[in-house]
Design an enzyme around this catalytic site. Structure first.
Site, PDB file in Angstrom:
ATOM      1  N   LYS A  14      -6.302  -0.664  -6.920  1.00  0.00           N
ATOM      2  CA  LYS A  14      -6.879  -1.678  -6.035  1.00  0.00           C
ATOM      3  C   LYS A  14      -7.865  -2.552  -6.830  1.00  0.00           C
ATOM      4  CE  LYS A  14      -6.286   1.081  -1.807  1.00  0.00           C
ATOM      5  NZ  LYS A  14      -6.950   1.781  -0.688  1.00  0.00           N
ATOM      6  N   TYR A  54       0.725  -2.168   4.909  1.00  0.00           N
ATOM      7  CA  TYR A  54       0.100  -1.117   5.727  1.00  0.00           C
ATOM      8  C   TYR A  54       0.841  -0.858   7.036  1.00  0.00           C
ATOM      9  CZ  TYR A  54      -3.714  -0.406   2.487  1.00  0.00           C
ATOM     10  OH  TYR A  54      -4.438  -0.076   1.364  1.00  0.00           O
ATOM     11  N   ASN A 156     -11.893   2.641  -2.423  1.00  0.00           N
ATOM     12  CA  ASN A 156     -11.437   3.940  -2.928  1.00  0.00           C
ATOM     13  C   ASN A 156     -10.455   3.824  -4.090  1.00  0.00           C
ATOM     14  OD1 ASN A 156      -9.227   3.127  -1.494  1.00  0.00           O
ATOM     15  ND2 ASN A 156      -9.373   4.692   0.100  1.00  0.00           N
ATOM     16  N   HIS A 159      -4.265   3.167  -4.345  1.00  0.00           N
ATOM     17  CA  HIS A 159      -3.362   3.504  -3.238  1.00  0.00           C
ATOM     18  C   HIS A 159      -2.234   4.369  -3.775  1.00  0.00           C
ATOM     19  CE1 HIS A 159      -0.622   3.213   0.149  1.00  0.00           C
ATOM     20  NE2 HIS A 159       0.319   3.029  -0.759  1.00  0.00           N
ATOM     21  N   GLU A 170       7.650   1.370   0.608  1.00  0.00           N
ATOM     22  CA  GLU A 170       6.655   0.625  -0.182  1.00  0.00           C
ATOM     23  C   GLU A 170       7.234   0.128  -1.510  1.00  0.00           C
ATOM     24  OE1 GLU A 170       3.257   3.253  -0.456  1.00  0.00           O
ATOM     25  OE2 GLU A 170       2.849   3.088   1.696  1.00  0.00           O
TER      26      GLU A 170
HETATM   27  P1  GDP Z   1      -4.886   6.527   2.170  1.00  0.00           P
HETATM   28  O1  GDP Z   1      -3.398   6.651   2.193  1.00  0.00           O
HETATM   29  O2  GDP Z   1      -5.587   7.720   1.611  1.00  0.00           O
HETATM   30  O3  GDP Z   1      -5.368   5.259   1.508  1.00  0.00           O
HETATM   31  O4  GDP Z   1      -5.361   6.451   3.691  1.00  0.00           O
HETATM   32  P2  GDP Z   1      -4.620   5.931   5.026  1.00  0.00           P
HETATM   33  O5  GDP Z   1      -3.217   5.533   4.744  1.00  0.00           O
HETATM   34  O6  GDP Z   1      -4.870   6.931   6.089  1.00  0.00           O
HETATM   35  O7  GDP Z   1      -5.481   4.648   5.382  1.00  0.00           O
HETATM   36  C1  GDP Z   1      -5.297   3.456   4.676  1.00  0.00           C
HETATM   37  C2  GDP Z   1      -6.644   2.791   4.534  1.00  0.00           C
HETATM   38  O8  GDP Z   1      -7.227   2.607   5.843  1.00  0.00           O
HETATM   39  C3  GDP Z   1      -7.679   3.576   3.750  1.00  0.00           C
HETATM   40  O9  GDP Z   1      -7.574   3.399   2.347  1.00  0.00           O
HETATM   41  C4  GDP Z   1      -8.972   3.037   4.329  1.00  0.00           C
HETATM   42  O10 GDP Z   1      -9.301   1.798   3.711  1.00  0.00           O
HETATM   43  C5  GDP Z   1      -8.622   2.763   5.779  1.00  0.00           C
HETATM   44  N1  GDP Z   1      -9.034   3.890   6.636  1.00  0.00           N
HETATM   45  C6  GDP Z   1      -8.310   4.990   6.931  1.00  0.00           C
HETATM   46  N2  GDP Z   1      -8.999   5.823   7.733  1.00  0.00           N
HETATM   47  C7  GDP Z   1     -10.207   5.231   7.943  1.00  0.00           C
HETATM   48  C8  GDP Z   1     -11.384   5.613   8.695  1.00  0.00           C
HETATM   49  O11 GDP Z   1     -11.470   6.678   9.315  1.00  0.00           O
HETATM   50  N3  GDP Z   1     -12.415   4.722   8.685  1.00  0.00           N
HETATM   51  C9  GDP Z   1     -12.374   3.557   7.990  1.00  0.00           C
HETATM   52  N4  GDP Z   1     -13.444   2.751   8.021  1.00  0.00           N
HETATM   53  N5  GDP Z   1     -11.294   3.163   7.280  1.00  0.00           N
HETATM   54  C10 GDP Z   1     -10.218   4.004   7.250  1.00  0.00           C
HETATM   55 MG    MG Z   2      -1.814   5.828   3.299  1.00  0.00          MG
END
Ligand code: GDP
Ligand code: MG
Length: 201
Positions: A14, A54, A156, A159, A170
């Site tokens: 990212k 997403y 973070n 991805h 993806e």
């Molecule tokens: P990843 O696959 O570990 O990146 O996580 P996910 O696919 O569940 O979520 C995608 C993105 O959504 C994450 O990288 C975060 O930026 C955002 N996100 C997910 N869960 C949360 C949450 O509980 N709070 C907030 N603020 N952002 C979230």
């Molecule tokens: Mg994810």
């Protein structure tokens, strides 16, 4: 059935990962475990590309919204809304700002258990609670509390596809077929060869 060593996953460094000078470190960790880089490019993406990324999983809005609401409640906090779709609307808006803020590195990694292994090396979504030893746990300090307060996406660094199904959607979202190269690595033999019994001379 395709051999497990052919499993592929999508990974993106990212914009903050690039700004932090961590491209090499992240690639090194994935190489270290024995995975093979089969596609890579730097690009800047537009908002529709990020939104599509997403929402390739039609359940993402609901599942992520519900997960986020449960996360607030487990910390004794009141979620900003009880509507999962309203929550993910805001998350998605912040994510598009974040992911379009600078260049990203898109990659495809191949090898046995690629999806699960990369998720293990990347660590949990929120850096504050990502395990020590993972990319998100070792290299950044962000939290939902701080990113929510500042009205932005949690930074973070990286991805990685969450499942085989996500990876299958993806990879073609980011790469044309001819941008992905199938090739042999010398180390493939020691990782996968079922008849590796003649090393001694
Ligand atoms: P990843 O696959 O570990 O990146 O996580 P996910 O696919 O569940 O979520 C995608 C993105 O959504 C994450 O990288 C975060 O930026 C955002 N996100 C997910 N869960 C949360 C949450 O509980 N709070 C907030 N603020 N952002 C979230
Ligand atoms: Mg994810």
């Amino acid at each position: 059935m395709a051999h497990p060593k052919k499993e592929r996953t999508f990974v993106a460094v990212k914009p903050d990962g690039i700004q932090r000078g961590l491209i090499g470190e992240m690639i090194k960790r994935l190489e270290n475990v024995g995975l093979k880089l089969v596609a890579m490019k730097m690009l800047t993406v537009d908002i529709p590309h990020v939104e599509k990324h997403y929402t390739l999983d039609p359940e993402w809005r609901r599942v992520t919204g519900e997960k986020t609401i449960a996360g607030y409640k487990s910390k004794g906090l009141t979620p900003p809304s009880e509507d999962p779709f309203e929550i993910t609307g805001k998350i998605l808006k912040n994510l598009t700002t974040y992911m379009t803020s600078g260049p990203v590195i898109a990659m495809v990694w191949e090898g046995a258990h690629a999806v699960k292994l990369v998720r293990k090396l990347v660590g949990g979504t929120e850096p504050l609670t990502s395990d020590v030893g993972t990319i998100r746990g070792d290299y950044v300090l962000d939290s939902y509390a701080m990113s929510d307060q500042d009205g932005r996406a949690v930074r973070n660094l990286i991805h990685a596809s969450g499942s085989l199904e996500d990876a299958a959607k993806e990879i073609p979202h980011w790469f044309k077929q001819d941008e992905i190269t199938s090739y042999r690595l010398v180390q493939d033999e020691i990782l996968y060869d079922a008849s590796l019994d003649n090393i001694l001379e």
